[in-house]
Enzyme design. Structure first.
Site, mmCIF file in Angstrom:
data_model
loop_
_atom_site.group_PDB
_atom_site.id
_atom_site.type_symbol
_atom_site.label_atom_id
_atom_site.label_comp_id
_atom_site.label_asym_id
_atom_site.label_seq_id
_atom_site.Cartn_x
_atom_site.Cartn_y
_atom_site.Cartn_z
ATOM 1 N N PRO A 9 -0.899 -1.192 -0.436
ATOM 2 C CA PRO A 9 -1.967 -2.115 -0.036
ATOM 3 C C PRO A 9 -2.231 -2.152 1.459
ATOM 4 O O PRO A 9 -1.302 -2.098 2.261
ATOM 5 C CB PRO A 9 -1.456 -3.476 -0.534
ATOM 6 C CG PRO A 9 0.021 -3.316 -0.662
ATOM 7 C CD PRO A 9 0.231 -1.882 -1.060
ATOM 8 N N ASN A 10 -3.508 -2.223 1.772
ATOM 9 C CA ASN A 10 -4.026 -2.355 3.143
ATOM 10 C C ASN A 10 -3.920 -1.075 3.972
ATOM 11 O O ASN A 10 -4.379 -1.040 5.118
ATOM 12 C CB ASN A 10 -3.342 -3.519 3.898
ATOM 13 C CG ASN A 10 -3.524 -4.833 3.177
ATOM 14 O OD1 ASN A 10 -4.656 -5.235 2.937
ATOM 15 N ND2 ASN A 10 -2.441 -5.487 2.798
ATOM 16 N N ARG A 17 -7.127 -1.142 11.056
ATOM 17 C CA ARG A 17 -6.235 -2.287 10.813
ATOM 18 C C ARG A 17 -5.188 -2.416 11.929
ATOM 19 O O ARG A 17 -4.347 -1.531 12.117
ATOM 20 C CB ARG A 17 -5.507 -2.057 9.482
ATOM 21 C CG ARG A 17 -4.442 -3.072 9.175
ATOM 22 C CD ARG A 17 -3.553 -2.618 8.028
ATOM 23 N NE ARG A 17 -2.542 -3.624 7.753
ATOM 24 C CZ ARG A 17 -1.458 -3.401 7.026
ATOM 25 N NH1 ARG A 17 -1.243 -2.226 6.483
ATOM 26 N NH2 ARG A 17 -0.589 -4.368 6.835
ATOM 27 N N TYR A 22 -0.399 -0.329 14.100
ATOM 28 C CA TYR A 22 -0.418 0.848 13.215
ATOM 29 C C TYR A 22 -1.126 2.069 13.804
ATOM 30 O O TYR A 22 -1.166 3.117 13.152
ATOM 31 C CB TYR A 22 -1.070 0.457 11.873
ATOM 32 C CG TYR A 22 -0.308 -0.641 11.160
ATOM 33 C CD1 TYR A 22 0.984 -0.413 10.689
ATOM 34 C CD2 TYR A 22 -0.859 -1.911 10.982
ATOM 35 C CE1 TYR A 22 1.705 -1.425 10.052
ATOM 36 C CE2 TYR A 22 -0.155 -2.928 10.342
ATOM 37 C CZ TYR A 22 1.119 -2.678 9.885
ATOM 38 O OH TYR A 22 1.828 -3.668 9.261
ATOM 39 N N ASN A 71 4.369 5.201 1.443
ATOM 40 C CA ASN A 71 4.372 4.009 2.284
ATOM 41 C C ASN A 71 3.951 2.868 1.357
ATOM 42 O O ASN A 71 2.768 2.740 1.036
ATOM 43 C CB ASN A 71 3.410 4.142 3.462
ATOM 44 C CG ASN A 71 3.499 2.937 4.386
ATOM 45 O OD1 ASN A 71 4.002 1.877 3.990
ATOM 46 N ND2 ASN A 71 3.019 3.084 5.609
ATOM 47 N N ALA A 74 3.377 -3.778 2.047
ATOM 48 C CA ALA A 74 4.094 -5.037 1.825
ATOM 49 C C ALA A 74 4.875 -5.066 0.516
ATOM 50 O O ALA A 74 5.801 -5.878 0.368
ATOM 51 C CB ALA A 74 3.112 -6.208 1.888
ATOM 52 N N GLU A 95 10.595 7.074 1.744
ATOM 53 C CA GLU A 95 9.812 5.887 2.115
ATOM 54 C C GLU A 95 9.438 5.998 3.594
ATOM 55 O O GLU A 95 10.297 6.306 4.421
ATOM 56 C CB GLU A 95 10.702 4.670 1.858
ATOM 57 C CG GLU A 95 10.111 3.342 2.224
ATOM 58 C CD GLU A 95 11.169 2.234 2.102
ATOM 59 O OE1 GLU A 95 12.206 2.426 1.414
ATOM 60 O OE2 GLU A 95 10.962 1.188 2.721
ATOM 61 N N HIS A 97 7.411 4.037 6.877
ATOM 62 C CA HIS A 97 6.715 2.907 7.500
ATOM 63 C C HIS A 97 6.276 3.340 8.889
ATOM 64 O O HIS A 97 7.088 3.890 9.652
ATOM 65 C CB HIS A 97 7.617 1.678 7.598
ATOM 66 C CG HIS A 97 8.060 1.195 6.260
ATOM 67 N ND1 HIS A 97 7.232 0.510 5.415
ATOM 68 C CD2 HIS A 97 9.214 1.377 5.596
ATOM 69 C CE1 HIS A 97 7.868 0.254 4.294
ATOM 70 N NE2 HIS A 97 9.081 0.773 4.368
ATOM 71 N N ARG A 104 10.269 -6.555 13.368
ATOM 72 C CA ARG A 104 9.107 -7.434 13.233
ATOM 73 C C ARG A 104 9.505 -8.768 12.576
ATOM 74 O O ARG A 104 10.611 -9.252 12.803
ATOM 75 C CB ARG A 104 8.015 -6.689 12.446
ATOM 76 C CG ARG A 104 7.544 -5.424 13.198
ATOM 77 C CD ARG A 104 6.457 -4.698 12.442
ATOM 78 N NE ARG A 104 5.272 -5.549 12.275
ATOM 79 C CZ ARG A 104 4.286 -5.269 11.417
ATOM 80 N NH1 ARG A 104 4.343 -4.161 10.671
ATOM 81 N NH2 ARG A 104 3.255 -6.075 11.302
HETATM 82 C C1 DQA Z 1 4.162 -0.972 6.764
HETATM 83 C C2 DQA Z 1 5.060 -2.169 7.091
HETATM 84 C C3 DQA Z 1 4.891 -3.268 6.056
HETATM 85 O O1 DQA Z 1 5.722 -4.369 6.383
HETATM 86 C C4 DQA Z 1 3.460 -3.741 6.023
HETATM 87 O O2 DQA Z 1 3.296 -4.716 5.018
HETATM 88 C C5 DQA Z 1 2.490 -2.629 5.859
HETATM 89 C C6 DQA Z 1 2.715 -1.400 6.605
HETATM 90 C C7 DQA Z 1 4.217 0.108 7.851
HETATM 91 O O3 DQA Z 1 3.736 1.208 7.583
HETATM 92 O O4 DQA Z 1 4.719 -0.137 8.953
HETATM 93 O O5 DQA Z 1 1.471 -2.768 5.188
HETATM 94 O O6 DQA Z 1 4.616 -0.388 5.551
#
Ligand code: DQA
Length: 138
Positions: A9-10, A17, A22, A71, A74, A95, A97, A104
């Site tokens: 998501p996102n 964003r 990011y 990735n 959340a 995984e 990020h 954070r």
């Molecule tokens: C993320 C870190 C997560 O905590 C966050 O919710 C994201 C992006 C990252 O790529 O740093 O959506 O996965």
């Protein structure tokens, strides 16, 4: 090898964003660079992004890949359903990020995927995706 690159998501809004966290590279640019890196190892890359947990699990259930780079956004911090799907996929999962999640907010320190992923890369920016491709490529 068929590598599946998943984004939760996102992450479809990468580039726009919160660029201070990011970066300004878009998901399309990341996917293109990841495909080139996979091909440089002689592998193919399929990509998928969704904001919907069930759609992500449906994609994982297709079982048409030999390794996953994900990735989870959340979902990392609370999705036991995603954990179960990854635990059952029977291939190595890396995984990624973009940000350094441990540096954070407190809630980002919780990671329900620990134990089902083979490797984790966090805080290396979008280039972490390329490191993940290298890692699964051995
Ligand atoms: C993320 C870190 C997560 O905590 C966050 O919710 C994201 C992006 C990252 O790529 O740093 O959506 O996965």
């Amino acid at each position: 090898m068929r590598i599946l690159l998943l984004n939760g998501p996102n992450l479809g809004r990468l580039g726009a964003r919160q660029p201070e966290i990011y970066g300004s590279t878009t998901l399309a640019e990341i996917e293109e660079a990841a495909r080139a890196r996979a091909q440089s190892h002689g592998h193919s890359l399929a990509t998928f992004q969704t904001n919907h947990e069930g759609a992500m699990i449906d994609r994982i259930e297709q079982r048409d890949y030999d390794a996953i780079v994900i990735n989870p956004g959340a979902w990392t911090h609370y999705s036991w359903a995603l954990r179960d799907a990854l635990a059952a996929c029977d291939v190595p999962v890396v995984e990624v990020h973009i940000s350094d999640v441990k540096a954070r907010e407190e809630f980002r320190r919780v990671n329900v995927l620990t134990g089902v992923v083979a490797h984790r890369i966090a805080g290396h920016g979008w280039q972490g995706y390329l490191e993940a491709i290298d890692w699964v490529s051995g």
